[in-house]
Structure formats: structure tokens, C-alpha cells
Design a protein around this motif. Structure first.
Motif, PDB file in Angstrom:
ATOM      1  N   TYR A  73       0.828  -1.213   0.000  1.00  0.00           N
ATOM      2  CA  TYR A  73       0.000   0.000   0.000  1.00  0.00           C
ATOM      3  C   TYR A  73       0.858   1.258   0.000  1.00  0.00           C
ATOM      4  O   TYR A  73       0.635   2.186  -0.789  1.00  0.00           O
ATOM      5  CB  TYR A  73      -0.942   0.000   1.206  1.00  0.00           C
ATOM      6  CG  TYR A  73      -1.595   1.347   1.420  1.00  0.00           C
ATOM      7  CD1 TYR A  73      -2.557   1.821   0.531  1.00  0.00           C
ATOM      8  CD2 TYR A  73      -1.217   2.161   2.502  1.00  0.00           C
ATOM      9  CE1 TYR A  73      -3.137   3.066   0.711  1.00  0.00           C
ATOM     10  CE2 TYR A  73      -1.792   3.410   2.684  1.00  0.00           C
ATOM     11  CZ  TYR A  73      -2.751   3.863   1.781  1.00  0.00           C
ATOM     12  OH  TYR A  73      -3.314   5.105   1.959  1.00  0.00           O
ATOM     13  N   LYS A  74       1.852   1.304   0.886  1.00  0.00           N
ATOM     14  CA  LYS A  74       2.685   2.505   1.004  1.00  0.00           C
ATOM     15  C   LYS A  74       3.464   2.782  -0.281  1.00  0.00           C
ATOM     16  O   LYS A  74       3.570   3.924  -0.726  1.00  0.00           O
ATOM     17  CB  LYS A  74       3.650   2.357   2.182  1.00  0.00           C
ATOM     18  CG  LYS A  74       2.971   2.426   3.550  1.00  0.00           C
ATOM     19  CD  LYS A  74       3.980   2.208   4.665  1.00  0.00           C
ATOM     20  CE  LYS A  74       3.308   2.254   6.046  1.00  0.00           C
ATOM     21  NZ  LYS A  74       4.281   1.999   7.144  1.00  0.00           N
ATOM     22  N   ARG A  75       4.014   1.705  -0.865  1.00  0.00           N
ATOM     23  CA  ARG A  75       4.797   1.894  -2.091  1.00  0.00           C
ATOM     24  C   ARG A  75       3.918   2.405  -3.224  1.00  0.00           C
ATOM     25  O   ARG A  75       4.289   3.335  -3.955  1.00  0.00           O
ATOM     26  CB  ARG A  75       5.453   0.561  -2.483  1.00  0.00           C
ATOM     27  CG  ARG A  75       6.335   0.635  -3.719  1.00  0.00           C
ATOM     28  CD  ARG A  75       7.505   1.565  -3.521  1.00  0.00           C
ATOM     29  NE  ARG A  75       8.355   1.623  -4.703  1.00  0.00           N
ATOM     30  CZ  ARG A  75       9.163   2.622  -4.977  1.00  0.00           C
ATOM     31  NH1 ARG A  75       9.238   3.671  -4.179  1.00  0.00           N
ATOM     32  NH2 ARG A  75       9.912   2.597  -6.055  1.00  0.00           N
ATOM     33  N   MET A  76       2.736   1.824  -3.400  1.00  0.00           N
ATOM     34  CA  MET A  76       1.841   2.261  -4.471  1.00  0.00           C
ATOM     35  C   MET A  76       1.335   3.675  -4.218  1.00  0.00           C
ATOM     36  O   MET A  76       1.255   4.498  -5.131  1.00  0.00           O
ATOM     37  CB  MET A  76       0.653   1.302  -4.608  1.00  0.00           C
ATOM     38  CG  MET A  76       1.012  -0.096  -5.094  1.00  0.00           C
ATOM     39  SD  MET A  76       1.873  -0.152  -6.677  1.00  0.00           S
ATOM     40  CE  MET A  76       3.537  -0.602  -6.143  1.00  0.00           C
ATOM     41  N   ASN A  77       1.029   3.987  -2.977  1.00  0.00           N
ATOM     42  CA  ASN A  77       0.558   5.329  -2.629  1.00  0.00           C
ATOM     43  C   ASN A  77       1.613   6.372  -2.956  1.00  0.00           C
ATOM     44  O   ASN A  77       1.320   7.429  -3.536  1.00  0.00           O
ATOM     45  CB  ASN A  77       0.185   5.382  -1.149  1.00  0.00           C
ATOM     46  CG  ASN A  77      -0.446   6.717  -0.772  1.00  0.00           C
ATOM     47  OD1 ASN A  77      -1.225   7.290  -1.531  1.00  0.00           O
ATOM     48  ND2 ASN A  77      -0.090   7.227   0.404  1.00  0.00           N
TER      49      ASN A  77
END
Length: 643
Positions: free
Chosen positions: A462-466
Motif C-alpha cells: 500500500y505505502k509503495r503504491m501510494n
């Protein structure tokens, strides 16, 4: 009329015959093949030599092998046997002996290299094999004669037709060809010297042309044998790319017509290309970087764009995907700087008939894009992420996209629901990747029930895509901005990814997105050139779906490799996508190193002589090996292309 009298009568007195008249008269606009009423234009196929007097000059060429060997005096077959009305014929044959220095190079080097190339060619095609055997026999005859103090003679022949107007000249040419047909004379070809009429006339008594499509013979057999000593390319309507260094006659130009090529590989090995520029006719050749992309543009981009009317090959649109810093563009082009444009990755490019296949292919593409952006190297984690992303994305398309989903689990039973997923002209109505982020955020909560490690992986995802969708918001959070229709005169479409980022994995993700868009947008028979495939990071299997679509739609592909040091992406590692060296319609290879030959098995089928020559060159020499599959011709060429 004697030739000398002919030129005296028609060549010097009337000043208006080669220059535009001073009076402003309504003139033919000077299209190729026509003459302005009172003057000579550069593209003219005729010269006015007086009132109701006009001439046209042609090269007379002989197809290799049709008069080999022949009786002494065989060139008399060129003389028409029938009476021709309203047209006078003049044939001019010119010959020139070769200097001792030139001959020494020929005898000591070129004969051996040519014979070696022909002997190593393992073609199974009977016609090509016989043609190669004929060339090999001629080389051996010449080598034998060379040991008997023979010398080489260059020859050419000009046909000059004189008539009262263009119609009479064209009728005379047709009558000559009909005469040949009646007498079963074969192998004689006439090529109008369009744009060279004036200079040819002025230099009529000068030395003959010395290039691979004119004749050269050993002196003792020049009257009875037609010997064409060229190992390489001599297409009369081809692109001049430089000097054929394997030709027996020094300084012979190589000309290639590649309009019928569908698949090609160009490996520059980091080599430059020698080039001159069209806007400076008198400039000296300069070294131009990105040699592979230069060769793809000059040899293939131009050929696809122009086509070949004689062969019935129409011009076709070419899509250029730019991954390196190559910035030259052909005319009639449409350019997209992909740092300012967007292609929504979630849009499914396809058709109602194949919607399910297209949907699954796009699903794989989006998962691959996110996997590239994730940049994880752990094999176990890669498998977990991939399965998780695939399930989440599929469910979201069916149930969550645009509130209640834009696809269905039963596309066969519900075709209308399935077709909602296809891209349309309403790009702003389609969800973007950023709208998928809440699904990834909810996945963190769901995975926390499975333990700390699954939760940690979900949080990382989630963090990487965000972060990436924020950093590259213009790419991944915008509706598609490219036009839905290309105009007919937009023959070269450029999608420039290089300006977006230097991050090779992000560029790889963009390549997948652009390629998926292009293969579905391209019409049957069009061509895609990928400039600098080795400047991105992708896994070869990620291209499998696109190869299938390209094969089904008969879309050609030209792949350019520029980075000689790339061990992960080269013709060997991507051989499943591009095919083997023998499967290519055309191959172009620049400088090689021992390391290249050792680690890239794709080069194993290179002729030994060509491999040796490429190993001896440097990246700044501008030397390339070229091989065309349809006629099994190949040569090593010192480039001098025109940009």
C-alpha cells in the motif's frame, strides 16, 4: 546522327534549355517526371534541347547472371531490332581500368573475404544457393585471372532517347522493351536518372559509375562475361547507407530497400553511426550516438513510411516507442512527450469479440506494472504479492470500480456488462489507478488477521503504491489524453518515454502500458519500433501477450538494443519475444567484443568473417554487419547515412 554532332546541336546554344526563363509564364509545378515549359527543374526526368526537342537519359543495367557467360559481342542485344518512330536512340558505353593500388587491395583482401562469406552461408533455398554458387564461381575465375597479370575494368552504359515531346520518349522506351520481349531478351533494365539529367549530360565523357549495380570484369573476359563483384546490397530504389567494405571494388555504395521487412533486430553494441544531414549537403559525415536507433530510422522507418510502388507495397504507419535519448524524428510525424501525456493503465484496449481475452491481458499488465514499481527482489515475496494483487484487482473490476464494478464474472452470459470495461472516447469516466488505493488499504486490515508478516507485506504494498501514484500522478492518476483517431498523414507516431524518468523499472512499467495501448491501436500490417529496449528493466515473460497480439494482427516489430554491457536485456535473454537471428527479416549488428560473443549465444550464427570484422572495429568506426533474409544477402558496411 553522330553522337558528337548530337551534343553540339542540342547542348550549348540555347541558354533557356537548362535555366528558367525570365518571363513569368504559367508553368507546370515541377512534379517529379515533368518539365517546366521553359526550363530545367531538379526533379525533372527530361531536358528540353530546343523547340519540339527533348531528351531523357537512362542507366542501362544488367541483371546478374542473365548474360553470364555469353558470346563475345553479347552487348549487341541492347540494340533494338525494330524501327522506332519519332525517337532517336543513342547508347553510350564507358569503361575505365583500375589503378594498381586499388587492384592490390582487391586481390589481397576482397576476393578472399567474399568467397568466405558465400561459402559459410548455409541457406536451404535452392534459388539463393545457386545464385551464391554463381557468385563464388565468378570470384574464383577472377582470382585465377588476377594471378596472370590481369586488370579490372569498370563499365557502364547509358541510353539517351531524343524525341519531340515526353510522349514520344515514353513510347520509344515502351517499343524498346517490346522488342526485347519479342526476341526473348532478358535481364536488361532501364532506370531514368531523374534529378541527374543535366549533370549526366555535362559529364557524358567522364569515367563510368563504379557502384555495385554497374558492371566490373577482368579485362580478358570483359567482352564475353558479365561479372558483378559485390557481396552486398545494390537495390536500385534503396537507401544509400555507406560503403560496402566487403565489396571487391573499393568505395562501392550499399543501397538497401527494406520496405517488405516485418521483423528485425538491431544491436548497436554502443556504436555510433556516420551521418550527414539533409539540410547541409556539403557537410562532412559526423558520428551520431544511439547508432541502433539511427539505423532503425533510416533503414526501416523511411522504408515503412514510403513503401515500394514497384513491388506493390504500400506505405504504412510506424509507431516508435522511445526509451533512450534518441530525438531525431521523420517527417509526417505525431509526437507525444509521455511526461506530459497519459494512458490510463486500467483502460482495456480491445474489441467486443475478444473482450475477455483483452481483459485478462490487461489485468496481467496492471499487475506487472505494480510489481515493477514495487521493486522487490525476494522470489517468495514476489509470488505472494503477484497472487494477492491479481485477486484484489479482479474483484475490484467486477465489484468496486466506479462504485459497482465495470466487468462481470460471466462475460459470455453477460456480454453487455463485460463490454463496459473496454476503453471508449469518454476517458474521464474511467477509474484511474489511484482509485484502486482504498482496496490496497483495506487489504492491510484483512491481512492483519493472517499474522504479522502478511500484514507487513500488505502495508509495504500500500505505502509503495501510494507514494508512486503520488510521485507519478501525471502518469498513473490521469485519464488518457492521446487522441482517439490518427490522421492519414500522421505516418510516424512517437511515444517518448525517456523524458519521464531515468528509473529503469518505472520506464519498464511505462513501456508495458504504452506497448499494450499501441498493439491494440495499431492497424493490421503496421509496425512498432522499440528504441532502446535494454534501457528499461522488465521480465521477458511480461511481453508474451503482446507478441501474440502482434502475430495475430500481422504487426511488425523492430527491436533496437543499444547497451553493449547489459547482461539482463539483450537479444539472447529476450529471444522468445524477438526470435532467433535466422528468424529475422533483417539484422543489423554493430561493434562486438569477445565478451559479447561469449555470453550472447544469439550471435553464434554470424558468418565467421563478419564476426571477425566486427570484433576488429571500435564503437566509433560506424561499421555495421547487415543481413537481409529474403535473398540471404549480407555485408559489412562503413556507414554514411542521410538524416
Amino acid at each position: 546522327m553522330p553522337l558528337k554532332k548530337f551534343f553540339k546541336k542540342s547542348g550549348n546554344k540555347d541558354k533557356h534549355e537548362f535555366k528558367k526563363g525570365k518571363k513569368k509564364k504559367k508553368e507546370v509545378p515541377g512534379e517529379p517526371g515533368f518539365t517546366a515549359p521553359f526550363g530545367y527543374l531538379e526533379d525533372d526526368g527530361y531536358l528540353i534541347t530546343g523547340k519540339k526537342s527533348m531528351i531523357s537519359i537512362f542507366d542501362t543495367l544488367f541483371q546478374y547472371g542473365t548474360n553470364n557467360p555469353a558470346d563475345i559481342g553479347w552487348t549487341n542485344i541492347v540494340l533494338p531490332k525494330a524501327n522506332l518512330k519519332d525517337v532517336d536512340i543513342h547508347l553510350v558505353q564507358r569503361q575505365r581500368g583500375m589503378s594498381k593500388d586499388e587492384e592490390e587491395k582487391v586481390f589481397s583482401k576482397y576476393f578472399a573475404d567474399n568467397a568466405d562469406v558465400l561459402q559459410k552461408d548455409d541457406t536451404k533455398d535452392a534459388r539463393s544457393k545457386n545464385k551464391n554458387n554463381d557468385r563464388l564461381r565468378d570470384i574464383r575465375v577472377s582470382s585465377s585471372l588476377a594471378g596472370q597479370e590481369e586488370t579490372i575494368v569498370d563499365t557502364d552504359m547509358l541510353l539517351i532517347l531524343k524525341g519531340k515531346d515526353a510522349d514520344s520518349i515514353e513510347q520509344g522506351l515502351a517499343d524498346i522493351k517490346e522488342s526485347y520481349k519479342d526476341r526473348a531478351v532478358k535481364g536488361i533494365m532501364f532506370f531514368r536518372k531523374t534529378g541527374e539529367q543535366l549533370s549526366t549530360l555535362k559529364n557524358i565523357f567522364d569515367k563510368p559509375k563504379t557502384n555495385p549495380w554497374h558492371n566490373s570484369d577482368m579485362i580478358s573476359v570483359s567482352a564475353s562475361r558479365l561479372f558483378l563483384p559485390s557481396s552486398g546490397f545494390s537495390d536500385n530504389d534503396g537507401e544509400d547507407v555507406g560503403i560496402d567494405i566487403n565489396s571487391i571494388i573499393p568505395n562501392q555504395h550499399a543501397r538497401l530497400n527494406l520496405s517488405d521487412v516485418k521483423n528485425a533486430v538491431i544491436f548497436s553494441g554502443g556504436s555510433t553511426v556516420n551521418a550527414t544531414f539533409a539540410d547541409d549537403l556539403y557537410s562532412k559525415p559526423v558520428s551520431v550516438a544511439n547508432g541502433g536507433s539511427v539505423m532503425a530510422t533510416v533503414l526501416l522507418g523511411k522504408a515503412f513510411w514510403l513503401g515500394d510502388r514497384k513491388k506493390g507495397i504500400p506505405g504504412k504507419r510506424t509507431h516508435h516507442i522511445i526509451l533512450n535519448d534518441f530525438n531525431y524524428r521523420l517527417d509526417d510525424s505525431l509526437y507525444f512527450d509521455m511526461s506530459k501525456e497519459a494512458i490510463n493503465p486500467l483502460e482495456v484496449q480491445g474489441t467486443p469479440e475478444t473482450v475477455h481475452r483483452d481483459f485478462l491481458a490487461n489485468l496481467d499488465k496492471v499487475v506487472n506494472i505494480m510489481m515493477l514499481l514495487l521493486k522487490t527482489k525476494d522470489v517468495h515475496e514476489i509470488d505472494q504479492y503477484e497472487v494477492n494483487l491479481h485477486d484484489l484487482l479482479y474483484s475490484w473490476y467486477v465489484e468496486g470500480a466506479n462504485g459497482n464494478g465495470i466487468y462481470t464474472k460471466n462475460p459470455t452470459e453477460n456480454p453487455a456488462l463485460a463490454q463496459r470495461v473496454l476503453a471508449s472516447e469518454y476517458h474521464d469516466k474511467y477509474p484511474t489507478l489511484r482509485s484502486f488505493l482504498p482496496v490496497l488499504q483495506n487489504n492491510v486490515i484483512a491481512k492483519s488477521l493472517d499474522g504479522d508478516r502478511p500484514k507487513e507485506l500488505a502495508e509495504t504494498l500500500y505505502k509503495r503504491m501510494n507514494n508512486l501514484f503520488t510521485e507519478y500522478q501525471d502518469i498513473f492518476d490521469r485519464p488518457t489524453t492521446l487522441p482517439d483517431v490518427y490522421k492519414s498523414n500522421e505516418r510516424n507516431i512517437y511515444y517518448d518515454i525517456a523524458k519521464v524518468t531515468s528509473d529503469e523499472k518505472v520506464k519498464g512499467a511505462m513501456l508495458l502500458n504504452v506497448l499494450a495501448y499501441v498493439v491494440n491501436r495499431a492497424l493490421e500490417g503496421e509496425v512498432i519500433i522499440i528504441h532502446g529496449l535494454d534501457s528499461v528493466q522488465i521480465t521477458p515473460s511480461m511481453l508474451d501477450d503482446y507478441k501474440k497480439i502482434m502475430n495475430k494482427k500481422n504487426i511488425g516489430k523492430v527491436i533496437v538494443f543499444e547497451d553493449a554491457e547489459n547482461e539482463e536485456i539483450n537479444p539472447d535473454t529476450f529471444s522468445k519475444f524477438i526470435g532467433g537471428i535466422k528468424e529475422q527479416d533483417f539484422v543489423c549488428i554493430g561493434s562486438l567484443t569477445d565478451k559479447d560473443v561469449e555470453r550472447i549465444k544469439w550471435f553464434d550464427n554470424l558468418p565467421i568473417t563478419a564476426r571477425r570484422q566486427l570484433l576488429e572495429t571500435t564503437t566509433s568506426d560506424g561499421i555495421y554487419y547487415m543481413r537481409r533474409n529474403r535473398d540471404r544477402l549480407s555485408s559489412v558496411i562503413r556507414t554514411n547515412v542521410r538524416l
